[in-house]
Write an enzyme that holds these catalytic residues in place. Structure first.
Site, PDB file in Angstrom:
ATOM      1  N   HIS A 181      -4.604  -1.332 -23.041  1.00  0.00           N
ATOM      2  CA  HIS A 181      -4.348  -1.424 -21.605  1.00  0.00           C
ATOM      3  C   HIS A 181      -3.587  -2.702 -21.275  1.00  0.00           C
ATOM      4  CE1 HIS A 181      -8.334  -3.557 -21.779  1.00  0.00           C
ATOM      5  NE2 HIS A 181      -7.677  -4.418 -20.998  1.00  0.00           N
ATOM      6  N   GLU A 226       9.227  -0.163 -13.287  1.00  0.00           N
ATOM      7  CA  GLU A 226      10.515   0.477 -13.538  1.00  0.00           C
ATOM      8  C   GLU A 226      10.298   1.965 -13.753  1.00  0.00           C
ATOM      9  OE1 GLU A 226      14.351   0.042 -16.523  1.00  0.00           O
ATOM     10  OE2 GLU A 226      12.384  -0.548 -17.267  1.00  0.00           O
ATOM     11  N   GLU A 282      -5.544  -1.705 -16.330  1.00  0.00           N
ATOM     12  CA  GLU A 282      -6.809  -2.239 -15.833  1.00  0.00           C
ATOM     13  C   GLU A 282      -6.481  -3.051 -14.583  1.00  0.00           C
ATOM     14  OE1 GLU A 282      -9.783  -5.888 -16.893  1.00  0.00           O
ATOM     15  OE2 GLU A 282      -9.007  -4.735 -18.584  1.00  0.00           O
TER      16      GLU A 282
END
Length: 138
Positions: free
Chosen positions: A5, A122, A56
Site C-alpha cells: 500500500h 495521474e 491507506e
C-alpha cells in the site's frame, strides 16, 4: 516481495473517502479507529488487499491540514477514457489540474487531478487494443 500500500495523511477522512469511492470508484476495504492514538486508518482500492496494491488513508484526529512539501509526485491510475474521467471528476466537484491530452513528447493520453488534500493523481488512458497502459509519464 510485493508492494502492499501507499499511505496518505488526510485532513478530512470523510471527504477523502467520498472522493476515492465516489469519484475514482475505489472500494472501502477496511476502516479502524485507534482512540488511544487518536487516529483512524481506512484502506481503499480497486481490488482485494491479498492481490492488489491499495491506498491507506490515515486521519490523525487532531490535524486538519498537512504541508505536502515538494517531494511527493503523484499516484497513477489506469482509465479507459481520460477525457471522460476528467469530466466525471468535474461533475463531482473535483479539481482537474491538467486536462486530458497527449503527454509532452509522446502520444499517451494523460490527465492530472487533485484529491481533497491536494495530492495529485495521474490518469493514464489505456491504449486501444492493449491490455496494459503505456508506462511513459510526464
Amino acid at each position: 516481495m510485493r508492494l502492499l500500500h501507499t499511505m496518505l495523511r488526510v485532513g478530512n477522512l470523510e471527504k477523502s473517502l467520498d472522493f476515492y469511492q465516489n469519484v475514482l470508484g475505489m472500494k472501502l476495504l477496511r476502516r479502524k479507529d485507534y482512540p488511544e492514538g487518536r487516529f483512524t486508518l481506512a484502506f481503499v482500492g480497486y481490488g482485494d488487499e491479498t492481490d492488489s496494491t491499495v491506498l491507506e488513508l490515515t486521519h490523525n484526529w487532531d490535524t486538519e491540514r498537512y504541508d505536502l512539501g515538494n517531494a511527493y509526485g503523484h499516484i497513477a491510475v489506469e482509465v479507459d477514457d481520460a477525457y471522460e474521467a476528467c469530466e466525471r471528476v468535474k461533475r463531482q466537484g473535483g479539481n482537474v489540474v491538467r486536462e486530458a491530452g497527449p503527454m509532452k513528447h509522446g502520444t499517451t493520453v494523460i490527465a492530472f487531478v487533485e484529491d481533497p488534500d491536494g495530492y495529485k493523481i495521474e490518469f493514464i488512458q489505456k491504449k486501444s487494443g492493449d491490455d496494459s497502459v503505456a508506462y511513459q509519464t510526464a
